[in-house]
Scaffold this motif. Structure first.
Motif, PDB file in Angstrom:
ATOM      1  N   UNK A   1     -19.227   8.064 -26.317  1.00 51.09           N
ATOM      2  CA  UNK A   1     -18.442   8.646 -27.405  1.00 51.09           C
ATOM      3  C   UNK A   1     -19.287   9.772 -27.984  1.00 51.09           C
ATOM      4  N   UNK A   2     -18.708  10.967 -28.073  1.00 51.97           N
ATOM      5  CA  UNK A   2     -19.454  12.125 -28.567  1.00 51.97           C
ATOM      6  C   UNK A   2     -19.906  11.922 -30.014  1.00 51.97           C
ATOM      7  N   UNK A   3     -18.950  11.591 -30.890  1.00 55.36           N
ATOM      8  CA  UNK A   3     -19.261  11.419 -32.304  1.00 55.36           C
ATOM      9  C   UNK A   3     -18.480  10.219 -32.841  1.00 55.36           C
ATOM     10  N   UNK A   4     -19.165   9.374 -33.598  1.00 54.45           N
ATOM     11  CA  UNK A   4     -18.502   8.318 -34.350  1.00 54.45           C
ATOM     12  C   UNK A   4     -18.771   8.639 -35.816  1.00 54.45           C
ATOM     13  N   UNK A   5     -17.683   8.793 -36.565  1.00 55.56           N
ATOM     14  CA  UNK A   5     -17.802   9.196 -37.961  1.00 55.56           C
ATOM     15  C   UNK A   5     -17.001   8.237 -38.835  1.00 55.56           C
ATOM     16  N   UNK A   6     -17.170   8.415 -40.128  1.00 54.08           N
ATOM     17  CA  UNK A   6     -16.413   7.612 -41.079  1.00 54.08           C
ATOM     18  C   UNK A   6     -15.920   8.509 -42.197  1.00 54.08           C
ATOM     19  N   UNK A   7     -14.683   8.290 -42.570  1.00 50.64           N
ATOM     20  CA  UNK A   7     -14.130   8.952 -43.746  1.00 50.64           C
ATOM     21  C   UNK A   7     -13.349   7.893 -44.509  1.00 50.64           C
ATOM     22  N   UNK A   8     -13.733   7.674 -45.752  1.00 53.81           N
ATOM     23  CA  UNK A   8     -13.120   6.591 -46.519  1.00 53.81           C
ATOM     24  C   UNK A   8     -13.353   5.269 -45.792  1.00 53.81           C
ATOM     25  N   UNK A   9     -12.274   4.506 -45.590  1.00 52.72           N
ATOM     26  CA  UNK A   9     -12.405   3.245 -44.877  1.00 52.72           C
ATOM     27  C   UNK A   9     -11.878   3.371 -43.444  1.00 52.72           C
ATOM     28  N   UNK A  10     -12.012   4.559 -42.880  1.00 55.94           N
ATOM     29  CA  UNK A  10     -11.513   4.816 -41.530  1.00 55.94           C
ATOM     30  C   UNK A  10     -12.659   5.209 -40.600  1.00 55.94           C
ATOM     31  N   UNK A  11     -12.714   4.544 -39.465  1.00 57.21           N
ATOM     32  CA  UNK A  11     -13.659   4.896 -38.409  1.00 57.21           C
ATOM     33  C   UNK A  11     -12.995   5.971 -37.561  1.00 57.21           C
ATOM     34  N   UNK A  12     -13.713   7.045 -37.292  1.00 52.77           N
ATOM     35  CA  UNK A  12     -13.135   8.153 -36.526  1.00 52.77           C
ATOM     36  C   UNK A  12     -13.966   8.365 -35.264  1.00 52.77           C
ATOM     37  N   UNK A  13     -13.319   8.173 -34.121  1.00 54.45           N
ATOM     38  CA  UNK A  13     -13.939   8.384 -32.818  1.00 54.45           C
ATOM     39  C   UNK A  13     -13.542   9.787 -32.383  1.00 54.45           C
TER      40      UNK A  13
ATOM     41  N   UNK B   1     -21.474  10.921 -40.543  1.00 47.89           N
ATOM     42  CA  UNK B   1     -21.709  10.802 -39.097  1.00 47.89           C
ATOM     43  C   UNK B   1     -22.501   9.509 -38.867  1.00 47.89           C
ATOM     44  N   UNK B   2     -21.930   8.584 -38.122  1.00 44.09           N
ATOM     45  CA  UNK B   2     -22.587   7.304 -37.839  1.00 44.09           C
ATOM     46  C   UNK B   2     -23.378   7.355 -36.538  1.00 44.09           C
ATOM     47  N   UNK B   3     -22.825   8.010 -35.535  1.00 42.76           N
ATOM     48  CA  UNK B   3     -23.475   8.063 -34.213  1.00 42.76           C
ATOM     49  C   UNK B   3     -23.138   9.382 -33.530  1.00 42.76           C
ATOM     50  N   UNK B   4     -24.076   9.794 -32.670  1.00 41.01           N
ATOM     51  CA  UNK B   4     -23.820  10.915 -31.752  1.00 41.01           C
ATOM     52  C   UNK B   4     -24.165  10.442 -30.360  1.00 41.01           C
ATOM     53  N   UNK B   5     -23.329  10.773 -29.394  1.00 41.64           N
ATOM     54  CA  UNK B   5     -23.553  10.419 -27.990  1.00 41.64           C
ATOM     55  C   UNK B   5     -23.844   8.930 -27.827  1.00 41.64           C
ATOM     56  N   UNK B   6     -22.990   8.111 -28.413  1.00 42.97           N
ATOM     57  CA  UNK B   6     -23.147   6.658 -28.337  1.00 42.97           C
ATOM     58  C   UNK B   6     -22.685   6.171 -26.965  1.00 42.97           C
ATOM     59  N   UNK B   7     -23.527   5.387 -26.315  1.00 40.65           N
ATOM     60  CA  UNK B   7     -23.236   4.900 -24.961  1.00 40.65           C
ATOM     61  C   UNK B   7     -22.965   3.404 -24.942  1.00 40.65           C
ATOM     62  N   UNK B   8     -22.016   3.031 -24.117  1.00 40.72           N
ATOM     63  CA  UNK B   8     -21.771   1.628 -23.789  1.00 40.72           C
ATOM     64  C   UNK B   8     -21.454   1.591 -22.298  1.00 40.72           C
ATOM     65  N   UNK B   9     -22.312   0.916 -21.547  1.00 38.56           N
ATOM     66  CA  UNK B   9     -22.186   0.920 -20.086  1.00 38.56           C
ATOM     67  C   UNK B   9     -22.162   2.382 -19.629  1.00 38.56           C
TER      68      UNK B   9
END
Length: 125
Positions: free
Chosen positions: A42-54, A30-38
């Protein structure tokens, strides 16, 4: 209506907690929770292997009005894509990116993880 919103936010937070545990159990970082831009989130930003999962998490008390994931409209998808692009740009990432939906019906403890639920038509790097 404040009480209704509080219950709605509580249910949403509980759903996100369940989703984070579910993803962690499956080996996602888990990289981020409730990440805001403007005004986008995004509820969750995760990573599995070399893939970013939004991950967009949708939680409902029951499925009287259909599965929670149907609430992820084209408009919401565009918001998530724009926010993901901002995250990738801001962090100078070069990952394959996937958009997942996790829908949770709390009265049945059903977790439906839809991998690659939608795609971005264009990636900006």
């Amino acid at each position: 209506t404040i009480d209704i919103m509080a219950k709605h936010n509580e249910l949403g937070k509980k759903g996100e907690d369940i989703a984070v545990q579910y993803l962690t159990d499956k080996g996602y970082g888990i990289l981020e929770r409730n990440w805001h831009h403007a005004h986008k989130e995004i509820d969750i930003i995760a990573q599995t292997g070399n893939e970013l999962v939004v991950v967009e998490v949708k939680t409902r008390k029951n499925d009287d009005y259909g599965a929670p994931d149907i609430a992820v409209t084209k408009h919401k998808q565009r918001f998530l894509i724009a926010a993901a692009n901002a995250y990738i740009y801001q962090n100078r990432l070069d990952f394959n990116t996937r958009f997942d939906i996790i829908s949770i019906v709390s009265n049945s403890d059903v977790i439906n993880h839809i991998e690659d639920a939608f795609r971005s038509p264009v990636w900006y790097r």
